[in-house]
Design a protein around this motif. Structure first.
Motif, PDB file in Angstrom:
ATOM      1  N   ARG A  15       0.856  -1.181   0.000  1.00 40.11           N
ATOM      2  CA  ARG A  15       0.000   0.000   0.000  1.00 40.11           C
ATOM      3  C   ARG A  15       0.887   1.224   0.000  1.00 40.11           C
ATOM      4  N   GLU A  16       0.502   2.204  -0.797  1.00 42.68           N
ATOM      5  CA  GLU A  16       1.240   3.449  -0.832  1.00 42.68           C
ATOM      6  C   GLU A  16       0.270   4.594  -1.067  1.00 42.68           C
ATOM      7  N   THR A  17       0.637   5.766  -0.607  1.00 47.05           N
ATOM      8  CA  THR A  17      -0.182   6.951  -0.772  1.00 47.05           C
ATOM      9  C   THR A  17       0.329   7.724  -1.975  1.00 47.05           C
ATOM     10  N   ILE A  18      -0.584   8.161  -2.835  1.00 41.70           N
ATOM     11  CA  ILE A  18      -0.216   8.939  -4.005  1.00 41.70           C
ATOM     12  C   ILE A  18      -0.987  10.253  -4.001  1.00 41.70           C
ATOM     13  N   VAL A  19      -0.499  11.213  -4.766  1.00 47.23           N
ATOM     14  CA  VAL A  19      -1.169  12.498  -4.921  1.00 47.23           C
ATOM     15  C   VAL A  19      -1.850  12.507  -6.281  1.00 47.23           C
ATOM     16  N   ARG A  20      -3.118  12.886  -6.292  1.00 46.39           N
ATOM     17  CA  ARG A  20      -3.843  13.008  -7.543  1.00 46.39           C
ATOM     18  C   ARG A  20      -4.476  14.388  -7.571  1.00 46.39           C
ATOM     19  N   ARG A  21      -4.011  15.205  -8.479  1.00 47.80           N
ATOM     20  CA  ARG A  21      -4.533  16.562  -8.586  1.00 47.80           C
ATOM     21  C   ARG A  21      -5.539  16.650  -9.710  1.00 47.80           C
ATOM     22  N   GLY A  22      -6.581  17.388  -9.494  1.00 50.39           N
ATOM     23  CA  GLY A  22      -7.586  17.600 -10.520  1.00 50.39           C
ATOM     24  C   GLY A  22      -7.489  18.978 -11.149  1.00 50.39           C
ATOM     25  N   SER A  23      -6.707  19.853 -10.526  1.00 51.74           N
ATOM     26  CA  SER A  23      -6.567  21.200 -11.066  1.00 51.74           C
ATOM     27  C   SER A  23      -5.155  21.707 -10.810  1.00 51.74           C
ATOM     28  N   CYS A  24      -4.814  22.773 -11.495  1.00 50.42           N
ATOM     29  CA  CYS A  24      -3.474  23.357 -11.395  1.00 50.42           C
ATOM     30  C   CYS A  24      -3.486  24.533 -10.415  1.00 50.42           C
ATOM     31  N   CYS A  25      -2.440  24.629  -9.607  1.00 51.30           N
ATOM     32  CA  CYS A  25      -2.338  25.737  -8.646  1.00 51.30           C
ATOM     33  C   CYS A  25      -1.843  27.019  -9.317  1.00 51.30           C
ATOM     34  N   LEU A  26      -1.343  26.920 -10.544  1.00 54.94           N
ATOM     35  CA  LEU A  26      -0.827  28.046 -11.337  1.00 54.94           C
ATOM     36  C   LEU A  26       0.394  28.716 -10.714  1.00 54.94           C
ATOM     37  N   LEU A  27       1.018  28.068  -9.757  1.00 58.66           N
ATOM     38  CA  LEU A  27       2.196  28.633  -9.105  1.00 58.66           C
ATOM     39  C   LEU A  27       3.328  28.879 -10.105  1.00 58.66           C
ATOM     40  N   TYR A  28       3.402  28.063 -11.162  1.00 57.48           N
ATOM     41  CA  TYR A  28       4.465  28.209 -12.156  1.00 57.48           C
ATOM     42  C   TYR A  28       4.396  29.545 -12.900  1.00 57.48           C
ATOM     43  N   LEU A  29       3.271  30.240 -12.809  1.00 55.83           N
ATOM     44  CA  LEU A  29       3.139  31.544 -13.457  1.00 55.83           C
ATOM     45  C   LEU A  29       3.853  32.657 -12.687  1.00 55.83           C
ATOM     46  N   CYS A  30       4.202  32.403 -11.437  1.00 59.65           N
ATOM     47  CA  CYS A  30       4.926  33.377 -10.627  1.00 59.65           C
ATOM     48  C   CYS A  30       6.402  33.380 -11.036  1.00 59.65           C
ATOM     49  N   PRO A  31       7.044  34.543 -11.045  1.00 62.94           N
ATOM     50  CA  PRO A  31       8.451  34.616 -11.431  1.00 62.94           C
ATOM     51  C   PRO A  31       9.327  33.703 -10.581  1.00 62.94           C
ATOM     52  N   GLY A  32      10.168  32.928 -11.251  1.00 58.08           N
ATOM     53  CA  GLY A  32      11.110  32.059 -10.569  1.00 58.08           C
ATOM     54  C   GLY A  32      10.547  30.739 -10.081  1.00 58.08           C
ATOM     55  N   MET A  33       9.288  30.461 -10.359  1.00 51.58           N
ATOM     56  CA  MET A  33       8.666  29.226  -9.891  1.00 51.58           C
ATOM     57  C   MET A  33       8.515  28.243 -11.052  1.00 51.58           C
ATOM     58  N   ALA A  34       8.520  26.961 -10.720  1.00 58.45           N
ATOM     59  CA  ALA A  34       8.328  25.900 -11.714  1.00 58.45           C
ATOM     60  C   ALA A  34       7.006  25.196 -11.435  1.00 58.45           C
ATOM     61  N   LYS A  35       6.621  24.313 -12.340  1.00 54.61           N
ATOM     62  CA  LYS A  35       5.416  23.513 -12.116  1.00 54.61           C
ATOM     63  C   LYS A  35       5.668  22.562 -10.959  1.00 54.61           C
TER      64      LYS A  35
END
Length: 53
Positions: A15-35
């Motif tokens: 058993r393992e825990t995974i992350v499943r995202r349904g939407s984007c946080c848009l953080l990559y749009l901020c200067p110096g940030m990545a997806k």
């Protein structure tokens, strides 16, 4: 979310825990940030590589 795995054998399941995202946080749009590693706006291959899979 928790999933069961183990090459198709129930006796070897782990058993393992995974992350499943349904939407984007848009953080990559901020200067110096990545997806984020789990960003749904990248290809499945890129996401898997970034998550260590």
């Amino acid at each position: 979310m928790t999933i069961a795995g183990g090459a198709g054998r129930a006796s070897a399941a782990t058993r393992e825990t995974i992350v499943r995202r349904g939407s984007c946080c848009l953080l990559y749009l901020c200067p110096g940030m990545a997806k984020c590693a789990s960003c749904p706006r990248q290809t499945p291959e890129a996401r898997s590589a970034r998550l260590g899979g």
